[in-house]
Design a protein around this motif. Structure first.
Motif, PDB file in Angstrom:
ATOM      1  N   ILE A 171       4.008 -16.852  -1.522  1.00 53.57           N
ATOM      2  CA  ILE A 171       2.903 -14.947  -1.961  1.00 53.57           C
ATOM      3  C   ILE A 171       4.153 -13.943  -1.551  1.00 53.57           C
ATOM      4  N   LYS A 172       4.483 -13.077  -2.719  1.00 55.12           N
ATOM      5  CA  LYS A 172       5.627 -12.004  -2.484  1.00 55.12           C
ATOM      6  C   LYS A 172       5.214 -10.861  -2.629  1.00 55.12           C
ATOM      7  N   PRO A 173       4.079 -10.694  -1.586  1.00 51.66           N
ATOM      8  CA  PRO A 173       3.916  -9.392  -1.832  1.00 51.66           C
ATOM      9  C   PRO A 173       4.112  -7.942  -1.546  1.00 51.66           C
ATOM     10  N   ILE A 174       3.923  -6.981  -2.375  1.00 47.70           N
ATOM     11  CA  ILE A 174       4.839  -5.860  -2.091  1.00 47.70           C
ATOM     12  C   ILE A 174       3.635  -4.349  -1.939  1.00 47.70           C
ATOM     13  N   PHE A 175       4.421  -3.732  -0.132  1.00 49.45           N
ATOM     14  CA  PHE A 175       3.476  -2.947   0.351  1.00 49.45           C
ATOM     15  C   PHE A 175       3.790  -1.889   0.385  1.00 49.45           C
ATOM     16  N   ILE A 176       2.634  -0.891  -0.270  1.00 47.63           N
ATOM     17  CA  ILE A 176       3.746   0.593  -0.418  1.00 47.63           C
ATOM     18  C   ILE A 176       2.655   1.104   0.629  1.00 47.63           C
ATOM     19  N   ILE A 177       3.368   1.880   2.197  1.00 50.27           N
ATOM     20  CA  ILE A 177       2.804   2.934   2.645  1.00 50.27           C
ATOM     21  C   ILE A 177       3.361   4.256   3.031  1.00 50.27           C
ATOM     22  N   GLY A 178       3.067   5.145   3.858  1.00 50.05           N
ATOM     23  CA  GLY A 178       2.974   6.294   4.193  1.00 50.05           C
ATOM     24  C   GLY A 178       1.629   6.477   4.688  1.00 50.05           C
ATOM     25  N   VAL A 179       1.965   7.808   4.244  1.00 48.67           N
ATOM     26  CA  VAL A 179       1.224   9.332   4.205  1.00 48.67           C
ATOM     27  C   VAL A 179       0.320   9.307   3.182  1.00 48.67           C
ATOM     28  N   PRO A 180      -1.379  10.251   3.336  1.00 47.99           N
ATOM     29  CA  PRO A 180      -2.125  10.539   1.813  1.00 47.99           C
ATOM     30  C   PRO A 180      -0.950  11.175   1.123  1.00 47.99           C
ATOM     31  N   ARG A 181      -0.890  11.034   0.108  1.00 42.83           N
ATOM     32  CA  ARG A 181      -0.045  12.354  -0.416  1.00 42.83           C
ATOM     33  C   ARG A 181       1.674  12.228  -0.775  1.00 42.83           C
ATOM     34  N   CYS A 182       1.795  10.998  -0.604  1.00 47.50           N
ATOM     35  CA  CYS A 182       3.603  11.169  -0.448  1.00 47.50           C
ATOM     36  C   CYS A 182       3.893  10.169  -1.633  1.00 47.50           C
ATOM     37  N   GLY A 183       3.056  10.301  -2.294  1.00 43.37           N
ATOM     38  CA  GLY A 183       3.427  10.165  -4.445  1.00 43.37           C
ATOM     39  C   GLY A 183       3.594   8.409  -4.288  1.00 43.37           C
ATOM     40  N   SER A 184       2.473   7.924  -3.529  1.00 43.51           N
ATOM     41  CA  SER A 184       2.588   6.367  -3.763  1.00 43.51           C
ATOM     42  C   SER A 184       1.643   5.796  -5.041  1.00 43.51           C
ATOM     43  N   THR A 185       0.901   6.446  -5.151  1.00 43.27           N
ATOM     44  CA  THR A 185      -0.226   5.999  -6.808  1.00 43.27           C
ATOM     45  C   THR A 185       1.275   5.876  -7.585  1.00 43.27           C
ATOM     46  N   LEU A 186       1.403   6.568  -7.924  1.00 40.60           N
ATOM     47  CA  LEU A 186       3.064   7.060  -8.815  1.00 40.60           C
ATOM     48  C   LEU A 186       3.998   5.816  -8.469  1.00 40.60           C
ATOM     49  N   ILE A 187       4.234   5.735  -7.100  1.00 36.75           N
ATOM     50  CA  ILE A 187       5.320   4.139  -7.154  1.00 36.75           C
ATOM     51  C   ILE A 187       4.727   3.424  -7.404  1.00 36.75           C
ATOM     52  N   GLU A 188       3.247   2.942  -6.998  1.00 42.86           N
ATOM     53  CA  GLU A 188       2.702   1.538  -7.194  1.00 42.86           C
ATOM     54  C   GLU A 188       2.353   1.400  -9.311  1.00 42.86           C
ATOM     55  N   LYS A 189       2.479   2.668  -9.784  1.00 38.10           N
ATOM     56  CA  LYS A 189       1.885   2.190 -11.026  1.00 38.10           C
ATOM     57  C   LYS A 189       3.226   2.196 -11.799  1.00 38.10           C
ATOM     58  N   ILE A 190       4.588   2.900 -11.510  1.00 36.91           N
ATOM     59  CA  ILE A 190       5.985   2.229 -11.735  1.00 36.91           C
ATOM     60  C   ILE A 190       6.212   0.986 -12.191  1.00 36.91           C
TER      61      ILE A 190
END
Length: 407
Positions: A171-190
């Motif tokens: 299992i190879k999960p990619i965890f995207i962390i941070g605070v809200p409104r840090c650009g994380s949604t963009l990074i996940e979609k890329i």
């Protein structure tokens, strides 16, 4: 209508839309169903349908400012002098719906922003958030205690027994962390939009809920055997449709506050990748406050926002000292300035193949986005200017003066 809300909550927009339409077949004048249909059309990127739904909700409930607020997100031209006058008139009626004091002040804050009257904008935003907090006071006060007391204890002292040090787990999960409104949604979609798309878990909150459940069951911070703990978690991710052999058992989990559980992530998933999205703090703070992040209790008060950010910075810095190289730091401003260069580095870190499709994520018709980025994410990447938030800094200095990262 209520069943539609449930389907929306579990990430099933097709059935949610079907339920709202069924509700409207039964009762065509059901304003709430029109509003909910509009919101889910926004989340699936069907903006014209969303506008029609919100317009119908306004027609049926002209005194309900919730409908005007959601339409204004989709149609900037909607905020004319007539709407402003109507909003002020509704707010002057002390017997209006309580929720109107929330969304009315959010609407008026946008007029003040357009006029570059930033002090007045902040005044409206503070009123909006205060009214919203009052509506959910009992729940939010418990959430604040949990966020600033309980979760810190869990994250620091929760333990697993007999954790194996091998690296052969598939299992190879990619965890995207941070605070809200840090650009994380963009990074996940890329990450999820390359030549071989991978399942994306936007705000699935699997880890936090599972760990808390274990703590409550055991009444102890000893969470049990590492292998069985991992197997149970994997089972939950599978049930969410995130683990698939076709995607080589790679998936994303964009539950931002997983930074509280970095030590456990390192033990549970030896093949995990962790991406820490970092944006200039002032930009993230103002973006949080200008939006209504409804379920985040701490996001409705500036002092709590600063406190949350401080915990985040402390936890990340302490973990990086202990485990250098485990976290991939992604600077959002650098990323939007040079998206191709930065996305290639990012995909390489994730052991994924870069493709131009990564940067064409906005063309996808199959993504469902519930975060505050649901409208922005349907557009190509554009350069973010931190300068637009500079006028707010002098008003936030009283909150940020005790934090070195803000000065």
């Amino acid at each position: 209508n209520n069943l539609g809300l449930v389907f929306s909550e579990v990430g099933d927009p097709k059935n949610a839309i079907g339920c709202y339409k069924k509700a409207l077949e039964i009762s065509p004048d059901h304003a709430s169903a029109h509003n909910n249909l509009g919101r889910i059309y926004t989340e699936t990127g069907e903006f014209e349908k969303a506008i029609e739904s919100h317009q119908m909700a306004i027609k049926l409930e002209p005194e309900n400012l919730v409908h005007r607020f959601y339409l204004s997100e989709l149609n900037k031209n909607f905020l004319d002098t007539e709407v402003k006058s109507k909003t002020e008139k509704i707010l002057n009626n002390k017997k209006t719906y309580k929720i109107n004091f929330v969304f009315g002040n959010f609407l008026l804050s946008r007029y003040a922003r357009d006029e570059k009257n930033y002090e007045k904008e902040l005044d409206y935003l503070i009123k909006a958030h205060n009214h919203y907090f009052e509506l959910k006071k009992e729940k939010f006060e418990l959430s604040i205690k949990y966020c600033f007391d309980d979760v810190l204890q869990i994250s620091k002292f929760a333990e697993l027994k007999n954790a194996k040090k091998n690296n052969d787990h598939k299992i190879k999960p990619i965890f995207i962390i941070g605070v809200p409104r840090c650009g994380s949604t963009l990074i996940e979609k890329i990450i999820g939009s390359g030549k071989k798309p991978i399942p994306m878990g936007e705000e699935v909150i699997v880890l936090e809920r599972f760990i808390n459940k274990k703590v409550l069951e055991k009444k102890s911070l000893n969470l049990g055997e590492a292998e069985s703990f991992r197997d149970e978690l994997v089972s939950i991710y599978k049930n969410r449709g995130l683990i698939d052999e076709k995607s080589n058992f790679v998936f994303t989990d964009k539950s931002l506050n997983n930074f509280f559980y970095l030590g456990l992530i390192k033990e549970i998933f030896p093949e995990a990748k962790v991406i820490n999205c970092r944006r200039e703090a002032l930009s993230s703070i103002m973006s949080i406050f200008q939006n209504n992040l409804t379920e985040l209790a701490w996001a409705h008060n500036l002092e709590n926002i600063f406190k949350y950010f401080d915990y985040y910075f402390q936890i990340i810095d302490e973990f990086k000292k202990k485990y250098p190289g485990f976290i991939y730091d992604l600077n959002f401003e650098n990323f939007t300035n040079e998206p191709e260069i930065e996305s290639k580095k990012l995909l390489k870190y994730c052991n994924l193949t870069w493709d131009k499709k990564c940067l064409e994520f906005y063309k996808r018709k199959d993504i469902f986005i519930r975060t505050a980025s649901r409208i922005q994410i349907r557009k190509p990447i554009y350069k973010n200017s931190t300068d637009k938030y500079l006028p707010y800094k002098k008003f936030l200095n009283e909150y940020g003066k005790k934090y070195s990262w803000f000065n």
